[in-house]
Each structure stands twice: as structure tokens, then as C-alpha cells.
Design a protein around this motif. Structure first.
Motif, mmCIF file in Angstrom:
data_model
loop_
_atom_site.group_PDB
_atom_site.id
_atom_site.type_symbol
_atom_site.label_atom_id
_atom_site.label_comp_id
_atom_site.label_asym_id
_atom_site.label_seq_id
_atom_site.Cartn_x
_atom_site.Cartn_y
_atom_site.Cartn_z
ATOM 1 N N LEU A 65 0.826 -1.208 0.000
ATOM 2 C CA LEU A 65 0.000 0.000 0.000
ATOM 3 C C LEU A 65 0.860 1.257 0.000
ATOM 4 O O LEU A 65 0.498 2.266 -0.615
ATOM 5 N N LEU A 66 1.990 1.205 0.695
ATOM 6 C CA LEU A 66 2.910 2.347 0.670
ATOM 7 C C LEU A 66 3.404 2.597 -0.749
ATOM 8 O O LEU A 66 3.437 3.745 -1.215
ATOM 9 N N MET A 67 3.771 1.538 -1.441
ATOM 10 C CA MET A 67 4.239 1.690 -2.814
ATOM 11 C C MET A 67 3.136 2.228 -3.713
ATOM 12 O O MET A 67 3.375 3.099 -4.561
ATOM 13 N N LEU A 68 1.920 1.727 -3.529
ATOM 14 C CA LEU A 68 0.804 2.185 -4.359
ATOM 15 C C LEU A 68 0.525 3.667 -4.128
ATOM 16 O O LEU A 68 0.311 4.423 -5.084
ATOM 17 N N ARG A 69 0.541 4.090 -2.877
ATOM 18 C CA ARG A 69 0.266 5.495 -2.573
ATOM 19 C C ARG A 69 1.352 6.409 -3.136
ATOM 20 O O ARG A 69 1.056 7.448 -3.748
ATOM 21 N N VAL A 70 2.614 6.022 -2.950
ATOM 22 C CA VAL A 70 3.717 6.829 -3.475
ATOM 23 C C VAL A 70 3.713 6.820 -4.997
ATOM 24 O O VAL A 70 3.988 7.846 -5.642
ATOM 25 N N LEU A 71 3.371 5.677 -5.584
ATOM 26 C CA LEU A 71 3.348 5.573 -7.045
ATOM 27 C C LEU A 71 2.273 6.470 -7.647
ATOM 28 O O LEU A 71 2.514 7.153 -8.656
ATOM 29 N N GLN A 72 1.100 6.483 -7.057
ATOM 30 C CA GLN A 72 0.030 7.338 -7.573
ATOM 31 C C GLN A 72 0.416 8.812 -7.504
ATOM 32 O O GLN A 72 0.203 9.572 -8.457
ATOM 33 N N LYS A 73 0.995 9.213 -6.389
ATOM 34 C CA LYS A 73 1.414 10.607 -6.250
ATOM 35 C C LYS A 73 2.533 10.944 -7.227
ATOM 36 O O LYS A 73 2.529 12.014 -7.860
ATOM 37 N N SER A 74 3.490 10.027 -7.380
ATOM 38 C CA SER A 74 4.622 10.283 -8.272
ATOM 39 C C SER A 74 4.185 10.321 -9.732
ATOM 40 O O SER A 74 4.721 11.103 -10.526
ATOM 41 N N LEU A 75 3.224 9.475 -10.094
ATOM 42 C CA LEU A 75 2.749 9.480 -11.478
ATOM 43 C C LEU A 75 2.035 10.788 -11.811
ATOM 44 O O LEU A 75 2.182 11.320 -12.921
ATOM 45 N N ARG A 76 1.262 11.312 -10.861
ATOM 46 C CA ARG A 76 0.596 12.596 -11.108
ATOM 47 C C ARG A 76 1.615 13.709 -11.289
ATOM 48 O O ARG A 76 1.482 14.548 -12.189
ATOM 49 N N GLU A 77 2.637 13.715 -10.438
ATOM 50 C CA GLU A 77 3.673 14.737 -10.574
ATOM 51 C C GLU A 77 4.520 14.506 -11.823
ATOM 52 O O GLU A 77 4.957 15.460 -12.472
ATOM 53 N N GLY A 78 4.752 13.231 -12.157
ATOM 54 C CA GLY A 78 5.554 12.924 -13.335
ATOM 55 C C GLY A 78 4.881 13.314 -14.630
ATOM 56 O O GLY A 78 5.548 13.700 -15.599
ATOM 57 N N GLU A 79 3.560 13.213 -14.669
ATOM 58 C CA GLU A 79 2.838 13.620 -15.876
ATOM 59 C C GLU A 79 2.975 15.118 -16.119
ATOM 60 O O GLU A 79 3.109 15.563 -17.258
ATOM 61 N N ARG A 80 2.956 15.891 -15.043
ATOM 62 C CA ARG A 80 3.117 17.340 -15.207
ATOM 63 C C ARG A 80 4.525 17.699 -15.653
ATOM 64 O O ARG A 80 4.728 18.658 -16.393
ATOM 65 N N GLU A 81 5.508 16.919 -15.196
ATOM 66 C CA GLU A 81 6.899 17.207 -15.549
ATOM 67 C C GLU A 81 7.358 16.459 -16.793
ATOM 68 O O GLU A 81 8.500 16.632 -17.225
ATOM 69 N N GLY A 82 6.505 15.613 -17.349
ATOM 70 C CA GLY A 82 6.849 14.888 -18.561
ATOM 71 C C GLY A 82 7.795 13.724 -18.355
ATOM 72 O O GLY A 82 8.520 13.336 -19.281
ATOM 73 N N GLN A 83 7.812 13.128 -17.162
ATOM 74 C CA GLN A 83 8.687 11.988 -16.901
ATOM 75 C C GLN A 83 8.011 10.693 -17.353
ATOM 76 O O GLN A 83 6.798 10.538 -17.200
ATOM 77 N N PRO A 84 8.780 9.740 -17.895
ATOM 78 C CA PRO A 84 8.192 8.455 -18.309
ATOM 79 C C PRO A 84 7.630 7.703 -17.106
ATOM 80 O O PRO A 84 8.208 7.713 -16.017
ATOM 81 N N SER A 85 6.507 7.044 -17.320
ATOM 82 C CA SER A 85 5.858 6.329 -16.222
ATOM 83 C C SER A 85 6.698 5.154 -15.735
ATOM 84 O O SER A 85 6.700 4.840 -14.536
ATOM 85 N N ASP A 86 7.428 4.493 -16.639
ATOM 86 C CA ASP A 86 8.272 3.368 -16.220
ATOM 87 C C ASP A 86 9.398 3.833 -15.303
ATOM 88 O O ASP A 86 9.769 3.136 -14.353
ATOM 89 N N PHE A 87 9.941 5.002 -15.594
ATOM 90 C CA PHE A 87 10.987 5.560 -14.726
ATOM 91 C C PHE A 87 10.423 5.864 -13.339
ATOM 92 O O PHE A 87 11.066 5.586 -12.315
ATOM 93 N N VAL A 88 9.223 6.419 -13.309
ATOM 94 C CA VAL A 88 8.581 6.727 -12.024
ATOM 95 C C VAL A 88 8.312 5.447 -11.247
ATOM 96 O O VAL A 88 8.519 5.380 -10.028
ATOM 97 N N TYR A 89 7.873 4.409 -11.954
ATOM 98 C CA TYR A 89 7.592 3.134 -11.277
ATOM 99 C C TYR A 89 8.868 2.534 -10.682
ATOM 100 O O TYR A 89 8.874 2.084 -9.530
#
Length: 207
Positions: A65-89
Motif C-alpha cells: 500500500l505504501l508503494m501504491l500510494r507513493v506511485l500514484q502521487k509520483s505518477l501525477r507529478e511525473g505527468e506534469r513534468e513529462g517523466q516516463p511512467s516506467d521511470f517513475v515506477y
């Protein structure tokens, strides 16, 4: 004669108890940490992952659950910054593994690493007492020396092997829990790519 045998037996049991007590302190602390890690690495059902909550409360939050919560937050921030989703994962997965190492694995290793020196100290001390008992020709002291020399090493090595084996099993549970999150991420990523690809195909067909 009977009193001498009784004294020898009491000396042996006393020294064995002292050796066991010396081993029990780090072994108990390591086992407590391992049990906390066991609770934190428990697998979470697909429904619980989707809801972000667990039905049964535990001693600590599941790392999945910790990973899921951090992943969701990081993906939202990564989309705004244009980071690849695989890198965020990958970064999120490494973050969770580092959390596991910091809070559980390192502590278990430190407690387990104390056990072989304790056994070695007991063996060395037992041999010194054995030499002294041979010089004094004291049978009860000789039995006590043999007891501490043997039991301290046996108890320490058994506890060390147990903690290391449990650490391996807990790490395997962690990988299984992270694979569940990875499967959920791949499903969501496939849906996102499919949804992003549909408008392009429709606009191309209309043109």
C-alpha cells in the motif's frame, strides 16, 4: 558422592542457562523485528489495492500500500513534468525497497551479527575456565566450562541461522507483494495507453 554429582549438575545447568540468556537478548530483538517485517510484507488483495485500504489492521502498514500510494502521487507529478511512467515506477519500487532495508532488514542483520561473537566469547571463556579447572582438579568447574563452551556456540549459531532464514523468507514476501502492485500498475498503464491511442485513431480515420 551424591552431593558432588548434584553440584556438578547444578553448575552445568546454571552455565547453560547463562549462555542461553546471553543469546536470547539479541535473538529476541531480531525476532521481534522480523515479525514486524513479516506483517509489513503481507500480500494485499486486488480489491484492497484498488481501494487503498486493508480490511484487517496490522502492526504496520503493508509496504504494498505504501508503494501504491507513493506511485500514484509520483505518477501525477511525473505527468506534469513529462517523466516516463516506467521511470517513475522503478524509482518508487526502489524507494519502497530502501524503506524495507532501513526499517527491517538492516536491524535484523545487526542483531543476527551479534550472535556469532557472543558464541565465540562463550566458547573462549569456557576453554579458559576449562584450563583453570584442569589446573585446580575441580570436576564441577570442568563440567561448567565444557557446558558454556559448547552451549554458547550452539545456541548462537542456531539463533543466527534462524534470523537469516527468516530474513530471506521476508524478502521473498516483499517481492511477491511488489509484484501485485506491478500487475495493477501494468493494467492501469495499458488502459491509459489504450485510452490515449483511441482519439488518435478516430481523428486519423475522420481525416
Amino acid at each position: 558422592m551424591a552431593s558432588t554429582m548434584l553440584g556438578d549438575e547444578m553448575m552445568t545447568w546454571l552455565v547453560t542457562g547463562l549462555a542461553l540468556a546471553a543469546v536470547c537478548v539479541p535473538a529476541t530483538q531480531g525476532l521481534r523485528t522480523a515479525l514486524c517485517a513479516w506483517s509489513a510484507t503481507r500480500r494485499v488483495s486486488f480489491e484492497e489495492l484498488q481501494s487503498g485500504k486493508v480490511d484487517r489492521a496490522g502492526a504496520s502498514e503493508p509496504l504494498a500500500l505504501l508503494m501504491l500510494r507513493v506511485l500514484q502521487k509520483s505518477l501525477r507529478e511525473g505527468e506534469r513534468e513529462g517523466q516516463p511512467s516506467d521511470f517513475v515506477y522503478d524509482a518508487t519500487r526502489q524507494y519502497v525497497i530502501n524503506e524495507y532495508e532501513h526499517h527491517y532488514a538492516r536491524l535484523i542483520t545487526m542483531y543476527a551479527s551479534l550472535l556469532p561473537p557472543i558464541g565465540f566469547i562463550g566458547t573462549t571463556g569456557g576453554m579458559l575456565i576449562l584450563f583453570l579447572s584442569m589446573h585446580l582438579a575441580d570436576d564441577s568447574l570442568e563440567l561448567g566450562a565444557l557446558a558454556i563452551a559448547l552451549t554458547s556456540s550452539v545456541f548462537a549459531l542456531m539463533a543466527y541461522a534462524g534470523l537469516e532464514a527468516m530474513k530471506i523468507r521476508v524478502y521473498s514476501r516483499l517481492l511477491d507483494a511488489l509484484r501485485d502492485v506491478e500487475a495493477l500498475y501494468q493494467k492501469a498503464d495499458a488502459k491509459r495507453e489504450q485510452a490515449a491511442g483511441k482519439p488518435a485513431k478516430l481523428s486519423g480515420a475522420a481525416a
